[in-house]
Scaffold this motif. Structure first.
Motif, mmCIF file in Angstrom:
data_model
loop_
_atom_site.group_PDB
_atom_site.id
_atom_site.type_symbol
_atom_site.label_atom_id
_atom_site.label_comp_id
_atom_site.label_asym_id
_atom_site.label_seq_id
_atom_site.Cartn_x
_atom_site.Cartn_y
_atom_site.Cartn_z
ATOM 1 N N VAL A 158 0.855 -1.191 0.000
ATOM 2 C CA VAL A 158 0.000 0.000 0.000
ATOM 3 C C VAL A 158 0.889 1.239 0.000
ATOM 4 N N PRO A 159 1.154 1.820 -1.164
ATOM 5 C CA PRO A 159 2.048 2.984 -1.233
ATOM 6 C C PRO A 159 1.596 4.163 -0.377
ATOM 7 N N SER A 160 0.295 4.454 -0.344
ATOM 8 C CA SER A 160 -0.181 5.637 0.385
ATOM 9 C C SER A 160 0.056 5.529 1.884
ATOM 10 N N LEU A 161 0.146 4.324 2.413
ATOM 11 C CA LEU A 161 0.360 4.112 3.844
ATOM 12 C C LEU A 161 1.749 3.576 4.155
ATOM 13 N N ASP A 162 2.557 3.336 3.107
ATOM 14 C CA ASP A 162 3.882 2.733 3.281
ATOM 15 C C ASP A 162 3.792 1.433 4.070
ATOM 16 N N LEU A 163 2.800 0.623 3.726
ATOM 17 C CA LEU A 163 2.573 -0.648 4.411
ATOM 18 C C LEU A 163 2.884 -1.833 3.506
ATOM 19 N N VAL A 164 3.487 -2.845 4.093
ATOM 20 C CA VAL A 164 3.605 -4.175 3.488
ATOM 21 C C VAL A 164 2.959 -5.147 4.461
ATOM 22 N N VAL A 165 2.077 -5.993 3.948
ATOM 23 C CA VAL A 165 1.420 -7.003 4.776
ATOM 24 C C VAL A 165 1.648 -8.371 4.139
ATOM 25 N N VAL A 166 2.099 -9.320 4.956
ATOM 26 C CA VAL A 166 2.379 -10.688 4.494
ATOM 27 C C VAL A 166 1.531 -11.655 5.287
ATOM 28 N N ARG A 167 0.899 -12.569 4.585
ATOM 29 C CA ARG A 167 0.193 -13.671 5.249
ATOM 30 C C ARG A 167 0.518 -14.960 4.516
ATOM 31 N N MET A 168 0.989 -15.968 5.245
ATOM 32 C CA MET A 168 1.226 -17.309 4.708
ATOM 33 C C MET A 168 0.455 -18.313 5.543
ATOM 34 N N GLY A 169 -0.006 -19.390 4.925
ATOM 35 C CA GLY A 169 -0.717 -20.407 5.681
ATOM 36 C C GLY A 169 -1.535 -21.324 4.815
ATOM 37 N N GLY A 170 -2.509 -21.974 5.443
ATOM 38 C CA GLY A 170 -3.439 -22.829 4.734
ATOM 39 C C GLY A 170 -4.655 -22.034 4.294
ATOM 40 N N ALA A 171 -5.507 -22.676 3.513
ATOM 41 C CA ALA A 171 -6.705 -22.004 3.017
ATOM 42 C C ALA A 171 -7.604 -21.598 4.169
ATOM 43 N N SER A 172 -8.145 -20.386 4.105
ATOM 44 C CA SER A 172 -9.052 -19.924 5.143
ATOM 45 C C SER A 172 -10.393 -20.643 5.054
ATOM 46 N N ASN A 173 -10.874 -20.861 3.857
ATOM 47 C CA ASN A 173 -12.108 -21.628 3.662
ATOM 48 C C ASN A 173 -12.038 -22.398 2.359
ATOM 49 N N GLU A 174 -12.366 -21.747 1.238
ATOM 50 C CA GLU A 174 -12.288 -22.418 -0.047
ATOM 51 C C GLU A 174 -10.865 -22.369 -0.594
ATOM 52 N N GLU A 175 -10.525 -23.378 -1.416
ATOM 53 C CA GLU A 175 -9.232 -23.374 -2.084
ATOM 54 C C GLU A 175 -9.349 -22.570 -3.374
ATOM 55 N N LEU A 176 -9.103 -21.275 -3.284
ATOM 56 C CA LEU A 176 -9.201 -20.380 -4.427
ATOM 57 C C LEU A 176 -7.808 -20.009 -4.907
ATOM 58 N N LEU A 177 -7.690 -19.780 -6.222
ATOM 59 C CA LEU A 177 -6.384 -19.567 -6.816
ATOM 60 C C LEU A 177 -5.762 -18.222 -6.459
ATOM 61 N N GLY A 178 -6.549 -17.230 -6.138
ATOM 62 C CA GLY A 178 -5.989 -15.912 -5.858
ATOM 63 C C GLY A 178 -6.815 -15.161 -4.842
ATOM 64 N N PRO A 179 -7.563 -14.130 -5.295
ATOM 65 C CA PRO A 179 -8.408 -13.369 -4.366
ATOM 66 C C PRO A 179 -9.466 -14.256 -3.724
ATOM 67 N N SER A 180 -9.844 -13.910 -2.476
ATOM 68 C CA SER A 180 -10.883 -14.653 -1.771
ATOM 69 C C SER A 180 -11.562 -13.709 -0.787
ATOM 70 N N SER A 181 -12.625 -14.182 -0.160
ATOM 71 C CA SER A 181 -13.314 -13.367 0.849
ATOM 72 C C SER A 181 -12.416 -13.067 2.037
ATOM 73 N N PHE A 182 -11.378 -13.875 2.229
ATOM 74 C CA PHE A 182 -10.424 -13.663 3.315
ATOM 75 C C PHE A 182 -9.778 -12.281 3.219
ATOM 76 N N ASP A 183 -9.523 -11.809 2.000
ATOM 77 C CA ASP A 183 -8.884 -10.498 1.818
ATOM 78 C C ASP A 183 -9.690 -9.398 2.500
ATOM 79 N N ASN A 184 -10.973 -9.358 2.214
ATOM 80 C CA ASN A 184 -11.809 -8.284 2.743
ATOM 81 C C ASN A 184 -11.993 -8.396 4.254
#
Length: 373
Positions: free
Chosen positions: A336-362
């Motif tokens: 996030v350039p405007s906030l100078d933030l980097v966020v990292v999350r690694m792990g298993g699937a939160s719910n569905e096995e989705l290839l990229g974006p998921s409801s977990f993001d929001n």
């Protein structure tokens, strides 16, 4: 082998420990190995040392005015959603670093499709060094016959089509990860339809290797990994080339992105035209996609495994200028350039096995906002 099985291959990560000569602190709780927070609040970007991967400045939530009382809710959410590692950086400094279960800071994890960001930046570097041009036909580097299409159709596909998911190759095949010629057939003219087709993306690794006449891992290590102090390795898993590393290495790459390809005065990718194209809308078919980067804050978006166009922003709760690497089983690298933030999350699937974006993001950004606002 199906891509959904890749996460089980995390056991492979043990062979990657040798990629780094320095070990990192074992966990957030090990305060004896964590440098003291800096005060007053620094505003310049911090770059963690390349030679000491266990050394990294921290900054407190209190000094930033963040709501530390809400962190326990964030940790609970992360834990119940199968998270292994979570990091938030502000101006390059660690604000939050948390590991769950048996996972430790020096353990390696698959990036899955979040690793597409690495390939995209490496393509830009190869172009900057005049090994290739993204407007070149893919066949210039893979040779004729890399698909089963007539040569006239094959020559219409460019490296840029591979970067933007607009090759026109048939995504209704049984395995969209397959890179064998028989799996690569015509469906649409290039640049006329967007679909998250993994096979053409994976072939970018061979394009880069053939263009530079070197091993893909070796070129990546020389141009990105070593200059910014990352560790890790691309490992062939089925048809896919999956990157494994620590969460801190992913965070380092996030800092490189926020500084637009520059690492503490050293230019890793100096072509700003390419960087801007990479992290902004690359075509008019899916505004939320750059060169293998996911983009927030657009009016419409498309998702993997779908032909549907959705209205609204990709991650409504996140800042509009966020761009990201998003991988299977909720591997997340948010910048996030405007906030100078980097966020990292690694792990298993939160719910569905989705290839990229998921409801977990929001859901995750709703909790982050409560802390940082």
């Amino acid at each position: 082998m199906k891509f959904s099985q890749y996460f089980s291959l995390i056991i492979l990560s043990t062979i990657l420990v040798s990629c780094s000569s320095d070990s990192e602190p074992s966990s957030e709780a090990d305060k004896s190995e964590t440098p003291p927070a800096v005060s007053p609040i620094p505003t310049e970007t911090y770059f963690p040392p390349i030679s000491r991967t266990d050394e990294w400045e921290t900054i407190t939530m209190e000094s930033l005015g963040w709501n530390e009382d809400e962190v326990s809710n964030l940790y609970f959410f992360l834990e119940i959603n199968n998270t292994d590692a979570f990091i938030i950086l502000k101006d390059g400094r660690i604000v939050i670093e948390k590991y769950f279960g048996d996972f430790k800071s020096d353990d390696n994890h698959a990036w899955n499709s979040a690793g597409k960001n690495l390939t995209s930046m490496l393509t830009g570097i190869a172009q900057e060094e005049n090994y290739l041009n993204i407007t070149d036909p893919t066949s210039s580097y893979l040779g004729e016959g890399w698909s089963t299409m007539p040569i006239e159709q094959e020559l219409n596909i460019t490296i840029e089509n591979q970067l933007t998911m607009t090759t026109g190759l048939d995504y209704t095949v049984d395995d969209i990860f397959c890179t064998d010629p028989e799996c690569l057939t015509y469906l649409n003219d290039p640049s006329t339809f967007w679909y998250y087709h993994n096979g053409p993306y994976t072939l970018l690794d061979d394009v880069i290797a053939n263009a530079t006449e070197t091993d893909f891992n070796a070129y990546f290590s020389e141009k990105i990994k070593e200059p910014i102090g990352m560790q890790g390795l691309f490992i062939k898993v089925g048809y896919n080339n999956v990157f494994f590393s620590t969460a801190r290495s992913m965070a380092r790459f996030g800092i490189l992105n926020l500084n637009e390809g520059n690492w503490d005065g050293t230019s890793i990718l100096s072509d700003q035209s390419y960087f801007n194209a990479m992290t902004n809308t690359s075509q008019n078919l899916n505004p939320a996609y750059g060169y293998l980067y996911w983009l927030n804050g657009k009016n419409t978006y498309r998702l993997p495994s779908s032909e549907t166009e959705y209205t609204g922003s990709l991650i409504p709760n996140a800042p509009d200028d966020l761009y990201a690497g998003l991988g299977l089983n909720d591997q997340k690298l948010y910048m996030v350039p405007s906030l100078d933030l980097v966020v990292v999350r690694m792990g298993g699937a939160s719910n569905e096995e989705l290839l990229g974006p998921s409801s977990f993001d929001n859901e995750l950004w709703e909790l982050i906002n409560i802390i940082i606002e």
